[in-house]
Design a protein around this motif. Structure first.
Motif, PDB file in Angstrom:
ATOM      1  N   SER A   7      -5.313 -10.118  -1.755  1.00  0.00           N
ATOM      2  CA  SER A   7      -6.622  -9.960  -1.127  1.00  0.00           C
ATOM      3  C   SER A   7      -7.538 -11.133  -1.469  1.00  0.00           C
ATOM      4  N   ILE A  66      -7.924  -3.772   1.252  1.00  0.00           N
ATOM      5  CA  ILE A  66      -6.555  -3.281   1.455  1.00  0.00           C
ATOM      6  C   ILE A  66      -6.191  -3.487   2.920  1.00  0.00           C
ATOM      7  N   HIS A  67      -4.929  -3.289   3.236  1.00  0.00           N
ATOM      8  CA  HIS A  67      -4.483  -3.314   4.622  1.00  0.00           C
ATOM      9  C   HIS A  67      -4.183  -1.889   5.061  1.00  0.00           C
ATOM     10  N   LEU A  92      -1.479  -6.800  -4.963  1.00  0.00           N
ATOM     11  CA  LEU A  92      -2.389  -6.511  -3.858  1.00  0.00           C
ATOM     12  C   LEU A  92      -3.787  -7.109  -4.088  1.00  0.00           C
ATOM     13  N   ASP A 144       4.985  -1.354  12.430  1.00  0.00           N
ATOM     14  CA  ASP A 144       4.719  -1.366  13.875  1.00  0.00           C
ATOM     15  C   ASP A 144       4.333   0.021  14.383  1.00  0.00           C
ATOM     16  N   ALA A 172      -3.448   0.611   8.952  1.00  0.00           N
ATOM     17  CA  ALA A 172      -3.365   0.620  10.410  1.00  0.00           C
ATOM     18  C   ALA A 172      -4.555   1.342  11.034  1.00  0.00           C
ATOM     19  N   ASP A 173      -5.093   2.350  10.339  1.00  0.00           N
ATOM     20  CA  ASP A 173      -6.231   3.083  10.889  1.00  0.00           C
ATOM     21  C   ASP A 173      -7.144   3.536   9.754  1.00  0.00           C
ATOM     22  N   ALA A 208      -2.043   4.031  15.800  1.00  0.00           N
ATOM     23  CA  ALA A 208      -3.489   3.807  15.681  1.00  0.00           C
ATOM     24  C   ALA A 208      -4.082   3.428  17.039  1.00  0.00           C
ATOM     25  N   LYS A 252       2.063 -10.901  14.577  1.00  0.00           N
ATOM     26  CA  LYS A 252       2.075  -9.770  15.490  1.00  0.00           C
ATOM     27  C   LYS A 252       1.879  -8.485  14.736  1.00  0.00           C
ATOM     28  N   ASN A 253       1.048  -7.641  15.292  1.00  0.00           N
ATOM     29  CA  ASN A 253       1.016  -6.263  14.832  1.00  0.00           C
ATOM     30  C   ASN A 253       0.801  -6.048  13.349  1.00  0.00           C
ATOM     31  N   ASN A 254       0.126  -6.991  12.685  1.00  0.00           N
ATOM     32  CA  ASN A 254      -0.119  -6.784  11.265  1.00  0.00           C
ATOM     33  C   ASN A 254      -1.261  -5.802  11.051  1.00  0.00           C
ATOM     34  N   TRP A 255      -1.155  -5.039   9.990  1.00  0.00           N
ATOM     35  CA  TRP A 255      -2.219  -4.102   9.673  1.00  0.00           C
ATOM     36  C   TRP A 255      -3.485  -4.871   9.333  1.00  0.00           C
ATOM     37  N   PRO A 256      -4.599  -4.497   9.945  1.00  0.00           N
ATOM     38  CA  PRO A 256      -5.833  -5.236   9.665  1.00  0.00           C
ATOM     39  C   PRO A 256      -6.337  -5.009   8.233  1.00  0.00           C
ATOM     40  N   LEU A 257      -7.261  -5.875   7.871  1.00  0.00           N
ATOM     41  CA  LEU A 257      -7.837  -5.841   6.533  1.00  0.00           C
ATOM     42  C   LEU A 257      -9.062  -4.923   6.515  1.00  0.00           C
ATOM     43  N   ALA A 280       2.915   2.429  12.801  1.00  0.00           N
ATOM     44  CA  ALA A 280       1.557   2.797  12.388  1.00  0.00           C
ATOM     45  C   ALA A 280       0.521   2.124  13.279  1.00  0.00           C
ATOM     46  N   MET A 281       0.767   0.894  13.646  1.00  0.00           N
ATOM     47  CA  MET A 281      -0.168   0.192  14.525  1.00  0.00           C
ATOM     48  C   MET A 281      -0.172   0.797  15.922  1.00  0.00           C
ATOM     49  N   GLU A 302       0.821  -1.204   0.000  1.00  0.00           N
ATOM     50  CA  GLU A 302       0.000   0.000   0.000  1.00  0.00           C
ATOM     51  C   GLU A 302       0.859   1.260   0.000  1.00  0.00           C
ATOM     52  N   ARG A 334      -1.907 -12.177   4.477  1.00  0.00           N
ATOM     53  CA  ARG A 334      -0.851 -11.755   3.556  1.00  0.00           C
ATOM     54  C   ARG A 334       0.522 -12.022   4.169  1.00  0.00           C
ATOM     55  N   GLU A 335       0.604 -11.827   5.492  1.00  0.00           N
ATOM     56  CA  GLU A 335       1.889 -12.035   6.153  1.00  0.00           C
ATOM     57  C   GLU A 335       2.331 -13.497   6.054  1.00  0.00           C
TER      58      GLU A 335
END
Lengths: 255, 326, 94
Positions: free
Chosen positions: B95, C26-27, B91, B308, C29-30, B314, C2-7, B310-311, A39, B104-105
């Motif tokens: 998805s 898409i992924h 992407l 990390d 964080a917010d 958030a 761990k700590n993956n950006w949500p979907l 960004a999380m 992204e 995806r990870e």
């Protein structure tokens, strides 16, 4: 006062604006395929495309002004380093994502203020390019400001990294407002923007974001300059050797 | 409900879930994420879709290699937009794959540890600008032949992703062919550059359509599930027949002395493909396997602190909002 | 993990007058980033004038196993459709 603006002055003025877009676009495009995730990769590539699109509009105009049958590519690829008039900030390397975002943020804040003034330029072409660019750059500023906050107020590690980038890059921000002789002539003739007058708004914008991002502005009072006179950092030569590689190796060909 | 319908329903109940599933596919109905599916279907789709996604993002690297050196601004923006599209396609496909219950990870993990494969063609180096032309023209050309039938494959999310991919892909091949035309019509040096690129990319492009039918392990099952509509050999023939006239048109020579029009067949006969080379590259001995993987792993690992951050940010914002609400 | 950006699921309105349609995911964080990412990924070719994003975990989906009880009862309610009613031939449009 009252200095008449020749075509050459105008061309030099445009270089001072447009070369920033070219060099920053080139830097961003190095990252394509190497971002922290897909992204962000796509987002930063969009910014590179916006900047290179702006570059083309400016250079096409320069080509027209120069009246020597030049093309946008002659202007982009066939000048020597001393003839590029971008600020030092935009040529700084992609040391890590924190540098990329900080460089972008420092430039976007200035870029938007610049275009907001340039859209009122007495030169219709420049005004039109600026007007179109404002929409793109507003988005860039939003993107880089959001990321400054995420990195600054994210984890301890990210805070440290982005603060490091700020400490390193801050010294290049003052140059954004310097006025060369060509800039002054452009302002006198109602074509250019008085960048000195943008300083206050710029600092305000930076402070607002930094406050949220919990980032501190370094104490330094000593700033670097030279890009606007064509005296660049050592990074520039390498950037140009990539940029110009094909045109230099295979001169006078169509691609 | 008519008598006939009631009878049919009774029969359906007695059939196994799997039979109903297979019939649904045979009737060209789509399978959607929450529908019942055999474990093998799920696994096969995860494998194929992720392999496809990996190919898109590894495919960004050989072309990304020339972005900073593109010879004109017009070529530069077109190439950037193309490589960016590949990120987009990766992407969309990741998805689609995620709807099968894998993240995806996890898919990256499979790629980075070498457990998952990607298209071998991207393990060849891009050594001149003409390679950007050859890749667009040949590699994307072969990819489109592979991909168009997938727009009507049985798994809904995959089919929808492919519709989007194919729509966007159409400029890629043109972009490449246009580069080749310009070079072929250019100076002798440029023409030589174009011919050299064709020489190097021709055979790998043919290999890209997969091993010969005799060697291909998945074909029968994949046909049934509409993951494939034609066999590898049929696709390869189609690719050759469509590409040879395009080379002729711009005065480039396909590097195959055995290539000859076969009037009776109505298609081209062509020379032996070096399958040894193909399998060696698949096994990791291609010129750039290591570089490609290192680039991907680096990007991912160096991006970890960013993701990390960004999380964490958030989470902090969320907490702030909650506090305000109280 | 761990700590993956949500979907997030992305819905795009192609032009005013049309509904938002599911475009993909898409992924992010917010929510703010989700909007930006959706814009950058799904509207590169002018595909939209408005975007909705919603974190995938907030979507409740019906279970296909219940499709019989959920959707089949509607199949024989033909009186809900205009063709169920007969009209004299003279009435052309109704």
């Amino acid at each position: 006062m009252g200095c008449i603006m020749k075509n050459e002055n105008k061309i030099q003025y445009i270089y001072g604006v447009a070369d920033n877009a070219l060099i920053l676009g080139q830097r961003l495009s190095e990252l394509c395929g190497h971002g922290p995730n897909l992204e962000t990769d796509i987002a930063m590539t969009n910014m590179a495309l916006d900047l290179l699109g702006q570059t083309r509009s400016y250079y096409q105009y320069v080509a027209q002004l120069s009246g020597e049958g030049k093309t946008e590519d002659d202007i982009a690829f066939l000048r020597i380093e001393r003839q590029y008039k971008n600020v030092l900030l935009v040529e700084q390397p992609n040391k890590h994502f924190g540098y990329v975002i900080t460089r972008q943020f420092f430039y976007d804040a200035f870029h938007l203020l610049l275009l907001e003034e340039l859209q009122n330029s007495g030169d219709e072409t420049l005004a039109a390019i600026a007007k179109k660019g404002i929409k793109e750059v507003s988005y860039h500023q939003r993107f880089s400001s959001d990321w400054m906050k995420r990195l600054g107020d994210g984890t301890e590690e990210s805070h440290q990294k982005v603060q490091e980038a700020v400490d390193d890059l801050w010294k290049f921000t003052d140059e954004l407002f310097h006025m060369t002789d060509d800039d002054k002539i452009a302002v006198e003739n109602g074509v250019g923007v008085n960048t000195e007058a943008l300083r206050e708004k710029y600092n305000q914008r930076i402070s607002e974001v930094f406050e949220e991002a919990t980032i501190t502005i370094p104490e330094t009072k000593w700033f670097q300059k030279g890009g606007k006179q064509g005296i660049h950092s050592e990074h520039m030569g390498y950037l140009l050797s990539d940029l110009q590689y094909m045109q230099r190796t295979y001169p006078n060909m169509k691609w | 409900m008519s008598e006939k319908e009631i009878k049919n329903q009774g029969m359906e109940q007695s059939r196994s879930l799997e039979e109903i599933f297979e019939q649904k596919i045979a009737r060209d109905e789509k399978i959607e994420p929450k529908d019942w599916m055999p474990e093998k279907y799920r696994k096969t789709h995860i494998r194929q879709i992720s392999q496809h996604a990996h190919s898109e993002i590894i495919g960004m690297l050989p072309e990304g290699n020339w972005i900073t050196r593109a010879p004109s601004l017009r070529r530069k923006v077109a190439l950037i937009a193309k490589v960016q599209d590949e990120a987009g396609h990766g992407l969309y496909l990741y998805s689609a794959c995620e709807t099968l219950g894998i993240s995806r990870e996890e898919l990256y993990e499979q790629l980075h540890t070498g457990k998952a494969k990607y298209s071998s063609i991207f393990n060849y180096p891009t050594v001149t600008w003409a390679d950007m032309g050859a890749i667009g023209w040949l590699v994307d050309g072969a990819a489109i032949i592979n991909q168009v039938p997938l727009c009507s494959t049985s798994y809904g999310p995959y089919a929808r992703a492919m519709v989007r991919v194919c729509k966007e892909e159409s400029f890629h091949q043109r972009q490449g062919y246009e580069i080749m035309i310009t070079l072929a019509n250019g100076t002798p040096e440029q023409k030589e550059m174009a011919q050299d690129a064709l020489n190097r990319w021709w055979w790998p492009s043919l290999m890209m359509l997969g091993p010969t039918d005799a060697e291909s392990v998945h074909t029968a099952q994949s046909m049934k599930w509409k993951l494939k509509r034609k066999t590898n050999d049929e696709l390869r023939q189609q690719f050759i027949d469509q590409t040879v006239p395009q080379a002729d048109l711009i005065g480039l020579t396909i590097p195959d002395p055995d290539l000859k029009w076969n009037e009776e067949k109505g298609s081209y006969d062509f020379g032996e493909i070096d399958w040894d080379e193909f399998w060696q590259v698949v096994k990791g001995h291609g010129p750039c396997n290591k570089e490609r993987m290192t680039a991907r792993v680096n990007a991912w690992e160096k991006g970890e602190w960013v993701r990390d951050a960004a999380m964490a940010y958030a989470k902090k914002q969320e907490d702030k909002k909650l506090k305000k609400a109280i | 993990m761990k700590n993956n950006w949500p979907l997030w699921e992305v819905f795009v309105r192609s032009k005013n007058g049309l509904e938002h349609r599911h475009f993909g995911s898409i992924h992010a964080a917010d929510a703010e980033m989700a909007l930006e990412n959706a814009r950058d990924v799904y509207t590169r070719r002018n595909e939209g004038v408005s975007i909705w994003v919603v974190e995938s975990k907030h979507i409740t989906a019906s279970n296909p196993e219940n499709n019989g009880e959920l959707f089949e009862p509607a199949q024989d309610k033909v009186y809900r459709h205009p063709t169920f009613y007969t009209l004299p031939d003279e009435v052309k449009h109704m």
